[in-house]
Design a protein around this motif. Structure first.
Motif, PDB file in Angstrom:
ATOM      1  N   PRO A 194       0.807  -1.534  -0.604  1.00 48.11           N
ATOM      2  CA  PRO A 194      -0.279  -0.252   0.147  1.00 48.11           C
ATOM      3  C   PRO A 194       1.276   1.250  -0.057  1.00 48.11           C
ATOM      4  N   LEU A 195       2.187   1.089   0.760  1.00 52.60           N
ATOM      5  CA  LEU A 195       2.630   2.487   0.399  1.00 52.60           C
ATOM      6  C   LEU A 195       3.548   2.896  -0.923  1.00 52.60           C
ATOM      7  N   MET A 196       3.275   2.035  -1.606  1.00 51.64           N
ATOM      8  CA  MET A 196       3.854   1.968  -2.874  1.00 51.64           C
ATOM      9  C   MET A 196       3.045   2.819  -4.303  1.00 51.64           C
ATOM     10  N   ILE A 197       1.799   1.714  -3.811  1.00 51.07           N
ATOM     11  CA  ILE A 197       0.284   1.771  -4.415  1.00 51.07           C
ATOM     12  C   ILE A 197      -0.039   3.551  -3.939  1.00 51.07           C
ATOM     13  N   GLY A 198       0.263   3.895  -2.837  1.00 49.33           N
ATOM     14  CA  GLY A 198      -0.279   5.237  -2.053  1.00 49.33           C
ATOM     15  C   GLY A 198       0.904   6.294  -3.262  1.00 49.33           C
ATOM     16  N   LEU A 199       2.033   5.930  -2.820  1.00 46.18           N
ATOM     17  CA  LEU A 199       3.083   7.043  -4.032  1.00 46.18           C
ATOM     18  C   LEU A 199       2.948   7.002  -5.337  1.00 46.18           C
ATOM     19  N   GLY A 200       2.660   6.405  -5.899  1.00 48.69           N
ATOM     20  CA  GLY A 200       2.282   5.606  -7.289  1.00 48.69           C
ATOM     21  C   GLY A 200       0.811   6.522  -7.582  1.00 48.69           C
ATOM     22  N   LEU A 201       0.246   6.583  -6.701  1.00 48.82           N
ATOM     23  CA  LEU A 201      -1.789   7.299  -6.385  1.00 48.82           C
ATOM     24  C   LEU A 201      -0.905   9.153  -6.472  1.00 48.82           C
ATOM     25  N   GLY A 202      -0.158   9.196  -5.213  1.00 57.98           N
ATOM     26  CA  GLY A 202      -0.149  10.106  -4.917  1.00 57.98           C
ATOM     27  C   GLY A 202       0.733  11.048  -5.540  1.00 57.98           C
ATOM     28  N   THR A 203       2.140  11.254  -6.159  1.00 56.82           N
ATOM     29  CA  THR A 203       3.072  11.466  -5.883  1.00 56.82           C
ATOM     30  C   THR A 203       2.250  12.821  -6.801  1.00 56.82           C
TER      31      THR A 203
END
Lengths: 220, 239
Positions: A128-137
């Motif tokens: 979820p950290l990586m998916i979140g960074l992918g969506l958030g950055t």
């Protein structure tokens, strides 16, 4: 070659030639995250508890540090004016944002898992950290474009852009960090990620227009 | 509406409104403050502390309303280039920041007896804190340029971006705060009896009228300053 691809290629080429700029931002990201370990102590339990928040906060600050190459460098040497005169403004802005994201956020996402593991983030939180960074950055880049276009030519622009943008970055931080925490505690991390995806759609549809308006008033 | 874009026309109306709004503000504070601070009943749960609410809630309300005024007049400025519109936004910004600060400080003073600490990451208080920083950024951007017109346009765009973001931030913070802590006593949890609602409404009216009066005074000063600037410029051009 389309204008969009040309601008993205130009910015990528510039980033490769000035690879040091990317390295400095990455170094900042890692050092800032490590400082937290020194600040709170090396105890694994404490670090694991704050890891997600620390990675997200420092990623946010790193994006902020990299914003000066979005428009400011081109503004200073006059090439931004030429771009604004010669191309469709919306295409220019979207291309600039995409290039900024590729140059800044993608390297951050490569380093982020290492930093997260160094901070003892439990393995369940990594996806979820990586998916979140992918969506958030991308949201950070989109809002960053608005902010850095607004402060073009301002006094103390780099500090000012931080004060303008950090309050606007709060929702991304909240949902990004919450997704990781929810995954670790097993309370459903899908909802915060969905919200992040929704925020990305809103930002993608509105921010370019605001950036265009800001650019016009800066270059006029 | 375009009629009011003319500064002379606008100032004529503003001058007519000023005595009324000032009278309403004075009357509301003279009647409302004793009602709120002395004669209204203490709350069964919060005791005398509830009286802070009569300052806190109007300030919170005003901090949001002033932001809406800024966003609205920024839109008018960007769309129609109304000269008065951006002056309204410029004159309102420090007031909005001040209302947010009053809301925060009164909220902290209320928190000390109620929560046992000056600061709890309560959703409402936290969103007002972020709103306060948005005001600070807006004011800083207004004055960050050597060319004041550039500052006006940049700040107007920022105000519109913020108007989309403020609700998003508010709901995110609310979601975040329910995620991390159970329910705590908040000011909006209390049901108001008539004896409490009346002074509160009077105070809200007083705060609003106060804001209108101060904005008009600040607007007059801004217009005079612009006049002086223009006169100086034409004087310099004549030499």
């Amino acid at each position: 070659m389309s204008v969009f691809a040309a601008i993205v290629r130009r910015d990528l080429k510039l980033a490769v030639r000035h690879a040091g700029d990317t390295a400095v931002v990455l170094a900042f990201f890692v050092i800032a995250a490590i400082l937290f370990a020194f600040g709170v102590g090396p105890e694994a339990g404490v670090l694991a508890r704050i890891a997600a928040g620390v990675v997200w906060t420092t990623a946010l600050l790193s994006v902020l540090m990299s914003l000066d190459r979005l428009f400011a460098a081109d503004f200073d040497d006059g090439s931004l004016e030429q771009l604004v005169i010669s191309t469709d403004h919306l295409v220019l802005v979207v291309a600039k944002v995409v290039a900024h994201w590729l140059v800044t956020a993608v390297p951050l996402m490569v380093v982020a898992p290492v930093v997260a593991l160094a901070l003892q983030l439990p393995n369940t939180g990594l996806a979820p950290l990586m998916i979140g960074l992918g969506l958030g950055t991308p949201i950070l880049s989109l809002l960053g474009a608005v902010g850095s276009a607004l402060v073009l030519g301002a006094r103390r622009g780099s500090v000012l852009v931080a004060v303008l943008l950090l309050p606007l970055y709060v929702p991304v931080l909240i949902f990004g960090a919450a997704a990781v925490e929810a995954a670790i505690t097993g309370t459903g991390h899908v909802l915060p990620l969905q919200v992040l995806a929704g925020l990305l759609l809103v930002a993608a549809s509105l921010c370019p227009w605001a950036t265009v308006a800001a650019l016009r008033s800066a270059v006029e | 509406m375009h009629k009011y874009a003319n500064p002379t026309q606008f100032i004529r109306i503003a001058n007519a409104v000023l005595p009324w709004s000032t009278a309403i503000a004075v009357a509301a504070f003279v009647i409302g403050l004793p009602l709120a601070l002395v004669f209204s009943p203490p709350d069964y749960q919060q005791g005398e502390t509830v009286r802070i609410m009569y300052v806190h809630v109007p300030a919170a309300w005003m901090s949001l309303m002033v932001y809406m005024v800024i966003a609205g007049s920024s839109a008018a400025f960007l769309i129609w280039r109304h000269t008065v519109a951006h002056l309204i936004a410029r004159a309102s910004a420090p007031l909005g920041a001040m209302f947010a600060a009053v809301c925060l400080i009164s909220g902290m003073l209320w928190g000390q007896p109620m929560w046992g600490t000056f600061w709890v990451w309560d959703a409402r208080l936290t969103s007002v804190l972020i709103l306060f920083f948005i005001y600070i950024g807006y004011i800083a951007l207004l004055d960050a340029f050597d060319d004041p017109e550039r500052g006006d346009r940049a700040a107007a765009i920022l105000a519109l971006v913020g108007s989309v973001n403020v609700p998003i931030i508010h709901f995110s913070v609310e979601w975040w705060s329910t995620l991390h802590q159970g329910t705590i006593i908040t000011m909006d949890g209390l049901t108001l009896s008539g004896d409490m609602a009346r002074p509160l409404l009077i105070m809200v009216a007083g705060f609003t009228a106060f804001y209108v009066s101060v904005v008009i005074i600040r607007l007059r000063a801004e217009l005079l300053a612009a006049k002086i600037r223009n006169a100086r410029q034409s004087l310099a051009a004549a030499e």
